[in-house]
Design a protein around this motif. Structure first.
Motif, PDB file in Angstrom:
ATOM      1  N   MET A  69       0.828  -1.209   0.000  1.00 37.10           N
ATOM      2  CA  MET A  69       0.000   0.000   0.000  1.00 37.10           C
ATOM      3  C   MET A  69       0.861   1.257   0.000  1.00 37.10           C
ATOM      4  O   MET A  69       0.559   2.234  -0.689  1.00 37.10           O
ATOM      5  N   ALA A  70       1.944   1.239   0.771  1.00 33.97           N
ATOM      6  CA  ALA A  70       2.834   2.401   0.790  1.00 33.97           C
ATOM      7  C   ALA A  70       3.450   2.626  -0.590  1.00 33.97           C
ATOM      8  O   ALA A  70       3.547   3.762  -1.073  1.00 33.97           O
ATOM      9  N   ARG A  71       3.859   1.550  -1.217  1.00 35.91           N
ATOM     10  CA  ARG A  71       4.462   1.675  -2.555  1.00 35.91           C
ATOM     11  C   ARG A  71       3.425   2.124  -3.569  1.00 35.91           C
ATOM     12  O   ARG A  71       3.729   2.901  -4.486  1.00 35.91           O
ATOM     13  N   LEU A  72       2.205   1.639  -3.436  1.00 36.81           N
ATOM     14  CA  LEU A  72       1.123   2.038  -4.336  1.00 36.81           C
ATOM     15  C   LEU A  72       0.933   3.551  -4.304  1.00 36.81           C
ATOM     16  O   LEU A  72       0.610   4.166  -5.326  1.00 36.81           O
ATOM     17  N   LEU A  75       5.458   5.808  -2.013  1.00 35.52           N
ATOM     18  CA  LEU A  75       6.497   5.820  -0.994  1.00 35.52           C
ATOM     19  C   LEU A  75       7.492   4.680  -1.215  1.00 35.52           C
ATOM     20  O   LEU A  75       7.296   3.829  -2.083  1.00 35.52           O
ATOM     21  N   SER A  76       8.556   4.669  -0.422  1.00 40.59           N
ATOM     22  CA  SER A  76       9.620   3.672  -0.546  1.00 40.59           C
ATOM     23  C   SER A  76       9.778   2.930   0.778  1.00 40.59           C
ATOM     24  O   SER A  76      10.734   3.175   1.531  1.00 40.59           O
ATOM     25  N   PRO A  77       8.853   2.038   1.096  1.00 40.09           N
ATOM     26  CA  PRO A  77       8.922   1.329   2.379  1.00 40.09           C
ATOM     27  C   PRO A  77      10.121   0.393   2.440  1.00 40.09           C
ATOM     28  O   PRO A  77      10.639  -0.053   1.411  1.00 40.09           O
ATOM     29  N   VAL A  78      10.532   0.086   3.650  1.00 35.36           N
ATOM     30  CA  VAL A  78      11.631  -0.862   3.849  1.00 35.36           C
ATOM     31  C   VAL A  78      11.147  -2.257   3.451  1.00 35.36           C
ATOM     32  O   VAL A  78      10.067  -2.678   3.873  1.00 35.36           O
ATOM     33  N   PRO A  79      11.911  -2.999   2.637  1.00 35.34           N
ATOM     34  CA  PRO A  79      11.502  -4.360   2.278  1.00 35.34           C
ATOM     35  C   PRO A  79      11.276  -5.206   3.526  1.00 35.34           C
ATOM     36  O   PRO A  79      12.087  -5.180   4.456  1.00 35.34           O
ATOM     37  N   PRO A  80      10.181  -5.950   3.581  1.00 34.69           N
ATOM     38  CA  PRO A  80       9.858  -6.709   4.795  1.00 34.69           C
ATOM     39  C   PRO A  80      10.962  -7.659   5.248  1.00 34.69           C
ATOM     40  O   PRO A  80      11.156  -7.859   6.452  1.00 34.69           O
TER      41      PRO A  80
END
Length: 559
Positions: A69-72, A75-80
């Motif tokens: 959702m953040a990437r959508l 944004l650039s979330p930290v890879p899980p």
């Protein structure tokens, strides 16, 4: 004439407590005030020690879904797989132990007040030999004193069920301890939907709230609701409400009903107030855990245009109007640091989905004249396809299900079919992305950050650790690698418990055959029990092969 139900007990008056001493003077804190409470009675047992909450994975809170959702939204979330994760109110770790098992590079911390539930979680962690997860008994207020940083903060089923001072602490922890690109997930009850449900809760609490035995309290809560339902006209608004709630309550598990309806604290709020409170601590609204929960387009007609006009383009106003129009009861909200606001882009386009992955529960339906294909989902909705790009999207989703598919997968399928050969890859990628967005807005697909494929059955199969541990403990509902749960029968559970990577398929099969031979399990065909040893052996061989295939498809095997 008033008919008394046999199971309905008279209401017990509340206990009389000594008068409290005068309140001590206390100095204010900068952001949050700890309430000083004088002892007026012996401390009550913690409700979650008396009735532990059933601890399971919650797919909406999974970092992989949150990151998608953040990437959508740009944004650039930290890879899980390399994230730092905190769960506040983690119960026995059912939502985070599977994460630690799936992602060895993830660092996971769980905070839980219930000693009983913490001990349950620690037993699982020790049994699995996990070193990248810690669960500890602590008050959420104590976490405020820490200076750790986390890429994902989860508070599922906590916010509405704690005092206001703890709610403020949760938001403040997000503001202080969320990393720069971090995302927080908080679920909570909301008005106006909970306004009607509060009537039910207050009736149950008035009648049974002063009882101390949880089992009696639950029984009486159900009894008073059922009695009220029976004496009210089912055609009236209140009668219909009672009928709906009674059906829900009668089906609910004890742990859910006790903590959701009969806890001392249950504090729903309006979304607008939640957003305002979170902004005080430097965290702002990103969106909901699922795009469909933000999509007025799914209601059809001109609702989306009307909402845009009413809210004047303000996302917070749009969301509040949607709650009011739909009588929403529950939210699963994502928050990010205020500094990320300029980067948030909710104008979702084909470029937003190019690097994401998708899953669905579509199945093929009965063909219609003039349609290229008809597909159904588990909610009974129908997707009628009349053009080749959407057909390829639906076919690719089914082909890869229950695992993920992507824009690239659909492009490859279109090229293999020779469809739209005159169009460039870029033009087709745009068309494919637009179709995925259509399905997302209708809730017919889910988006994922990472690609997920099936784990093939090896000669020495390894079951997903948390699932194997649960099966060995006799549990028949176990976590899977989709961050969901799978139901097993006794034979499947026995097989899964043996798959620790040291036994070959033949050895697993032999151990199961021994249990059939000893009479622990029976083989049958056409309703008749089979006793002939060669036939039983053949049945066990087929059962084992089928179970292994199901485990691979069901996310119950580990690489």
């Amino acid at each position: 004439m008033l008919h008394r139900l046999p199971s309905l007990l008279p209401r017990r008056p509340p206990p009389r407590l000594p008068s409290p001493r005068p309140e001590r003077q206390r100095s204010p804190m900068s952001d949050i005030t700890h309430a000083v409470q004088d002892e007026v009675a012996p401390a009550k047992p913690y409700s979650y020690d008396l009735v532990p909450y059933e601890s399971q994975p919650f797919s909406q809170s999974e970092p992989d879904q949150v990151a998608a959702m953040a990437r959508l939204f740009g944004l650039s979330p930290v890879p899980p797989e390399k994230a730092r994760v905190l769960e506040l109110g983690c119960s026995a770790g059912g939502n985070i132990i599977p994460l630690a098992a799936r992602y060895p590079g993830m660092q996971v911390t769980g905070i839980e007040l219930s000693r009983v539930e913490v001990d349950q979680g620690l037993e699982v962690i020790k049994g699995l030999g996990l070193t990248n997860i810690t669960i500890r008994q602590a008050d959420i207020l104590d976490v405020l004193k820490e200076e750790n940083q986390y890429d994902y903060i989860i508070a599922h089923g906590v916010f509405s069920w704690v005092p206001e001072v703890v709610q403020e602490a949760i938001l403040q922890i997000c503001g202080r301890q969320l990393s720069g690109d971090g995302v927080a997930y908080i679920s909570y009850n909301v008005y106006p939907g909970w306004k009607m449900r509060e009537v039910i809760r207050e009736m149950m609490l008035f009648h049974a709230g002063n009882l101390t035995d949880p089992k009696v309290k639950l029984q009486q809560g159900r009894a008073i609701l059922d009695y009220a339902r029976k004496i009210n006209n089912g055609d009236s608004a209140f009668g219909k409400l009672l009928a709906q709630e009674a059906e829900l309550v009668m089906k609910a598990n004890d742990y859910y009903l006790f903590h959701d309806h009969m806890e001392e604290n249950n504090r729903p709020c309006y979304f607008k107030d939640f957003a305002a409170r979170s902004s005080k601590y430097g965290v702002v609204y990103l969106g909901e855990a699922s795009l469909v929960d933000m999509a007025p387009q799914r209601f059809g007609g001109d609702i989306a245009q009307t909402l845009a006009m009413l809210s004047n383009g303000n996302i917070l106003a749009t969301e509040q109007y949607m709650d009011m129009f739909t009588n929403r009861m529950f939210r699963q909200t994502l928050l990010v640091k205020e500094a990320l606001m300029p980067r948030i882009n909710r104008a979702v386009s084909d470029k937003s989905v190019r690097h994401l992955h998708f899953t669905s529960e579509l199945s093929r339906g009965t063909a219609l004249d003039g349609a290229l294909g008809v597909f159904n989902d588990r909610q009974g909705r129908v997707l009628t396809v009349r053009e080749p790009v959407m057909l390829a999207v639906a076919d690719a989703l089914i082909q890869h299900a229950p695992f993920t598919t992507s824009v690239e997968d659909v492009l490859a399928l279109l090229r293999s079919r020779g469809v739209a050969a005159e169009r460039s890859d870029e033009a087709l990628i745009e068309a494919i992305g637009a179709q995925f967005i259509t399905l997302l807005l209708q809730g017919m697909v889910k988006t994922r950050y990472s690609r997920k494929t099936a784990v093939p059955v090896s000669d020495k199969p390894v079951a997903f650790g948390p699932a194997r541990f649960a099966a060995a403990k006799g549990q028949r509902v176990v976590p899977n690698t989709f961050h969901g749960i799978s139901a097993l029968n006794d034979v499947q559970s026995a097989l899964l418990a043996k798959m620790d990577g040291t036994n070959t398929v033949s050895e697993v099969e032999a151990s199961l055959l021994a249990r059939f031979t000893q009479g622990e399990f029976n083989a049958s065909r056409d309703g008749s029990v089979i006793t002939d040893p060669p036939v039983v052996a053949d049945v066990v061989k087929n059962v084992t092969a089928n179970a292994l295939a199901d485990f691979s498809r069901g996310g119950l095997l580990a690489a």
